[in-house]
Design a protein around this motif. Structure first.
Motif, mmCIF file in Angstrom:
data_model
loop_
_atom_site.group_PDB
_atom_site.id
_atom_site.type_symbol
_atom_site.label_atom_id
_atom_site.label_comp_id
_atom_site.label_asym_id
_atom_site.label_seq_id
_atom_site.Cartn_x
_atom_site.Cartn_y
_atom_site.Cartn_z
ATOM 1 N N THR A 91 -50.765 -1.199 29.703
ATOM 2 C CA THR A 91 -51.824 -2.201 29.711
ATOM 3 C C THR A 91 -52.580 -2.237 28.382
ATOM 4 O OG1 THR A 91 -53.456 -0.661 30.638
ATOM 5 C CG2 THR A 91 -52.132 -1.934 32.203
ATOM 6 N N ASN A 92 -52.156 -1.380 27.447
ATOM 7 C CA ASN A 92 -52.728 -1.399 26.104
ATOM 8 C C ASN A 92 -51.723 -0.768 25.139
ATOM 9 O OD1 ASN A 92 -53.146 1.515 26.223
ATOM 10 N ND2 ASN A 92 -54.962 1.076 27.472
ATOM 11 N N VAL A 93 -52.015 -0.843 23.859
ATOM 12 C CA VAL A 93 -51.084 -0.353 22.841
ATOM 13 C C VAL A 93 -50.898 1.156 22.928
ATOM 14 C CG1 VAL A 93 -50.788 -0.031 20.351
ATOM 15 C CG2 VAL A 93 -51.410 -2.287 21.251
ATOM 16 N N ALA A 94 -51.973 1.896 23.203
ATOM 17 C CA ALA A 94 -51.854 3.356 23.292
ATOM 18 C C ALA A 94 -50.852 3.761 24.370
ATOM 19 C CB ALA A 94 -53.217 3.977 23.579
ATOM 20 N N GLU A 95 -50.880 3.083 25.498
ATOM 21 C CA GLU A 95 -49.933 3.389 26.567
ATOM 22 C C GLU A 95 -48.510 3.031 26.162
ATOM 23 O OE1 GLU A 95 -53.194 2.705 30.168
ATOM 24 O OE2 GLU A 95 -51.645 1.187 29.791
ATOM 25 N N ALA A 96 -48.341 1.904 25.478
ATOM 26 C CA ALA A 96 -47.014 1.505 25.021
ATOM 27 C C ALA A 96 -46.440 2.537 24.053
ATOM 28 C CB ALA A 96 -47.080 0.134 24.351
ATOM 29 N N GLN B 4 -48.483 -5.349 30.819
ATOM 30 C CA GLN B 4 -49.171 -5.955 31.961
ATOM 31 C C GLN B 4 -50.550 -6.443 31.554
ATOM 32 O OE1 GLN B 4 -50.948 -3.490 34.954
ATOM 33 N NE2 GLN B 4 -50.135 -4.723 36.638
ATOM 34 N N GLY B 5 -50.682 -7.758 31.437
ATOM 35 C CA GLY B 5 -51.962 -8.349 31.091
ATOM 36 C C GLY B 5 -52.946 -8.316 32.241
ATOM 37 N N SER B 6 -54.207 -8.540 31.928
ATOM 38 C CA SER B 6 -55.268 -8.434 32.931
ATOM 39 C C SER B 6 -55.165 -9.489 34.024
ATOM 40 C CB SER B 6 -56.636 -8.551 32.251
ATOM 41 O OG SER B 6 -56.774 -9.805 31.609
ATOM 42 N N GLU B 7 -54.429 -10.567 33.766
ATOM 43 C CA GLU B 7 -54.295 -11.638 34.754
ATOM 44 C C GLU B 7 -53.376 -11.270 35.914
ATOM 45 O OE1 GLU B 7 -54.266 -13.680 30.607
ATOM 46 O OE2 GLU B 7 -53.598 -11.803 31.538
ATOM 47 N N ALA B 8 -52.605 -10.193 35.765
ATOM 48 C CA ALA B 8 -51.579 -9.842 36.747
ATOM 49 C C ALA B 8 -52.161 -9.504 38.110
ATOM 50 C CB ALA B 8 -50.764 -8.650 36.236
ATOM 51 N N GLY B 9 -51.445 -9.871 39.151
ATOM 52 C CA GLY B 9 -51.826 -9.510 40.501
ATOM 53 C C GLY B 9 -51.404 -8.087 40.829
ATOM 54 N N GLY B 10 -52.012 -7.512 41.848
ATOM 55 C CA GLY B 10 -51.665 -6.165 42.272
ATOM 56 C C GLY B 10 -52.336 -5.110 41.418
ATOM 57 N N HIS B 11 -51.811 -3.891 41.514
ATOM 58 C CA HIS B 11 -52.436 -2.759 40.840
ATOM 59 C C HIS B 11 -52.398 -2.872 39.317
ATOM 60 C CE1 HIS B 11 -51.911 -0.605 44.754
ATOM 61 N NE2 HIS B 11 -53.095 -0.150 44.384
ATOM 62 N N ALA C 28 -46.319 -3.014 17.863
ATOM 63 C CA ALA C 28 -46.608 -1.578 17.813
ATOM 64 C C ALA C 28 -45.417 -0.692 18.144
ATOM 65 C CB ALA C 28 -47.748 -1.247 18.780
ATOM 66 N N VAL C 29 -44.422 -1.228 18.861
ATOM 67 C CA VAL C 29 -43.300 -0.396 19.297
ATOM 68 C C VAL C 29 -41.971 -1.058 18.943
ATOM 69 C CG1 VAL C 29 -44.651 0.576 21.203
ATOM 70 C CG2 VAL C 29 -43.206 -1.428 21.605
ATOM 71 N N LYS C 30 -40.914 -0.262 19.037
ATOM 72 C CA LYS C 30 -39.576 -0.772 18.745
ATOM 73 C C LYS C 30 -38.753 -1.001 20.011
ATOM 74 C CE LYS C 30 -39.407 1.422 14.196
ATOM 75 N NZ LYS C 30 -38.722 2.392 13.312
ATOM 76 N N ARG C 31 -39.355 -0.792 21.149
ATOM 77 C CA ARG C 31 -38.673 -1.008 22.424
ATOM 78 C C ARG C 31 -38.767 -2.475 22.835
ATOM 79 N NH1 ARG C 31 -37.153 3.559 21.352
ATOM 80 N NH2 ARG C 31 -37.225 5.359 22.750
ATOM 81 N N PRO C 32 -37.818 -2.973 23.639
ATOM 82 C CA PRO C 32 -37.956 -4.319 24.206
ATOM 83 C C PRO C 32 -39.188 -4.391 25.097
ATOM 84 C CG PRO C 32 -35.724 -3.464 24.514
ATOM 85 C CD PRO C 32 -36.547 -2.325 24.042
ATOM 86 N N VAL C 33 -39.846 -5.526 25.070
ATOM 87 C CA VAL C 33 -41.099 -5.711 25.812
ATOM 88 C C VAL C 33 -40.943 -6.819 26.851
ATOM 89 C CG1 VAL C 33 -43.538 -6.373 25.629
ATOM 90 C CG2 VAL C 33 -42.508 -4.889 23.892
ATOM 91 N N ILE C 34 -41.382 -6.526 28.062
ATOM 92 C CA ILE C 34 -41.449 -7.528 29.131
ATOM 93 C C ILE C 34 -42.901 -7.966 29.247
ATOM 94 C CG2 ILE C 34 -41.087 -7.995 31.587
ATOM 95 C CD1 ILE C 34 -39.101 -5.677 31.630
ATOM 96 N N ALA C 35 -43.149 -9.271 29.247
ATOM 97 C CA ALA C 35 -44.507 -9.798 29.404
ATOM 98 C C ALA C 35 -44.798 -10.033 30.877
ATOM 99 C CB ALA C 35 -44.658 -11.110 28.643
ATOM 100 N N ALA C 36 -45.987 -9.617 31.333
ATOM 101 C CA ALA C 36 -46.370 -9.800 32.733
ATOM 102 C C ALA C 36 -47.849 -10.111 32.828
ATOM 103 C CB ALA C 36 -46.059 -8.537 33.544
ATOM 104 N N GLY C 37 -48.200 -10.991 33.766
ATOM 105 C CA GLY C 37 -49.609 -11.261 34.014
ATOM 106 C C GLY C 37 -49.976 -12.730 33.913
ATOM 107 N N GLY C 38 -50.133 -13.398 35.047
ATOM 108 C CA GLY C 38 -50.593 -14.779 35.061
ATOM 109 C C GLY C 38 -49.539 -15.817 34.712
ATOM 110 N N ILE C 39 -48.297 -15.409 34.565
ATOM 111 C CA ILE C 39 -47.222 -16.339 34.181
ATOM 112 C C ILE C 39 -46.586 -16.896 35.448
ATOM 113 C CG2 ILE C 39 -45.056 -16.590 32.921
ATOM 114 C CD1 ILE C 39 -45.990 -14.180 31.198
ATOM 115 N N MET C 40 -46.615 -18.215 35.577
ATOM 116 C CA MET C 40 -46.201 -18.854 36.829
ATOM 117 C C MET C 40 -45.100 -19.885 36.673
ATOM 118 S SD MET C 40 -48.223 -17.453 39.086
ATOM 119 C CE MET C 40 -48.071 -18.538 40.493
#
Length: 353
Positions: free
Chosen positions: A160-165, A179-186, A211-223
């Motif tokens: 949920t932030n760069v440090a975690e990534a 996981q953006g703040s718009e996401a449903g659930g936990h 910030a990272v070299k790994r593939p990134v999945i975007a999540a949160g509020g996307i419909m």
């Protein structure tokens, strides 16, 4: 200003799926029927196993495999510091819930506050050699990640932030879900506290991509396809959607939950700890409002305390006492079969002709 890097890995290559679309793991609504329908339509389906006993996870994996030969994921909750059942907060939380239990005719006797063993759950994932193992609330132990690598299982962690990534990347996790703040659930945050886990999706995705070299999945509020196209343009390799599928006929969404979804708009959701002890976004209700300042037991004890209450409320058709997890895009959820939703999103995003 740094520019977003181009996609390093197309998820169709990594996942073996035609489309870079991922079904979010959703306990309850995320049935094997919904998971397999999304897989069959070209996306990556995800089973939610965090609350499930090992045998239940095993049975759902078998059911998905009976329905589709496409790859899919299983999601688990990384255990944090154990909550103590004798904690004074548990007693206070039980007292706060007593009026709701009484109104539903529930016995005031001893409550089961046990939770499934993460190690036993993971053993099922390893035994079944599920193609993808996703997780939230932290990072599994190094030996658990090593076991996944030996089994040929791709790991996917929530940030949920760069440090975690960066922490996920340093641990050798293969894919990072932003996981953006718009996401449903936990909220999946584990570093930086609650405030540090509330970065919006469109700000979070390029920050993690840079910030990272790994593939990134975007999540949160996307419909829909517009949100997918925007996330891919920001550097995401794939996009995860959950709320978009809650009204599908294949979803295990209860009738009162569906009615609440149909009435909701972009202002309807709130973040609450009242149901599980961890912050989660869902449709605001009488329970979330009344419990806003009430004592709450730490996770997973609060989840266990409200489990019977939520089940009774579902039987009674009382949405005001249900955990109606949903993201901020809830008003745009479509009551269509999952395959139609996947196809529509793909067309809208320009992923198919």
């Amino acid at each position: 200003m740094r520019r977003a890097r181009p996609h390093r890995v197309r998820m169709s290559t990594l996942f073996g799926t035609p489309l870079p679309l991922v079904l979010a793991p959703m306990a309850g609504p995320g049935t094997p029927a919904l998971v397999s329908a999304v897989c069959g339509a070209g996306g990556l389906g995800s089973l939610a196993g965090g609350y499930s006993a090992p045998d239940a996870i095993r049975a759902e994996i078998r059911e998905v495999r009976a329905r589709t030969d496409r790859p899919f994921a299983v999601n688990l909750f990384v255990p944090s510091e154990a909550a103590i059942a004798g904690d004074a907060r548990l007693r206070d939380a039980r007292d706060a819930l007593a009026p709701y239990r009484e109104a539903l005719g529930l016995d005031a006797g001893a409550l089961d506050v046990s939770s499934p063993s993460f190690d036993a759950q993971l053993a099922v994932v390893l035994e079944a050699r599920v193609p993808f193992f996703s997780f939230t609330f932290g990072i599994p132990r190094p030996d658990a990640l090593d076991a996944c690598r030996r089994a040929g299982i791709t790991t996917m962690g929530t940030a949920t932030n760069v440090a975690e990534a960066r922490a996920l990347e340093a641990a050798g996790v293969d894919v990072i879900c932003a996981q953006g703040s718009e996401a449903g659930g936990h909220r999946g945050g584990f570093l930086g506290g609650d405030a540090g886990s509330l970065v919006g999706t469109m700000a979070l995705v390029p920050a993690i991509v840079d910030a990272v070299k790994r593939p990134v999945i975007a999540a949160g509020g996307i419909m829909d396809g517009r949100g997918v196209a925007a996330a891919l343009a920001l550097g995401a390799s794939a996009v995860q959607l959950g709320t978009a599928f809650l009204r599908c006929p294949e979803a295990g969404t209860s009738a009162p939950y569906r009615e609440a979804l149909a009435r909701a708009d972009e202002t309807s959701t709130t973040i609450t700890r009242a149901f599980t002890g961890k912050p989660a976004r869902g449709i605001a209700s009488r329970f979330t409002r009344e419990m806003e300042r009430a004592p709450v037991a730490p996770y997973p004890l609060q989840h266990a305390l409200t489990r019977e209450l939520r089940a009774a409320a579902a039987r009674a058709g009382d949405a005001e006492l249900l955990s109606l997890w949903a993201g901020q895009g809830v008003a745009r959820a479509r009551a269509l079969p999952a395959a139609e939703i996947v196809a529509s999103i793909a067309r809208e995003a320009g992923l198919t002709r």
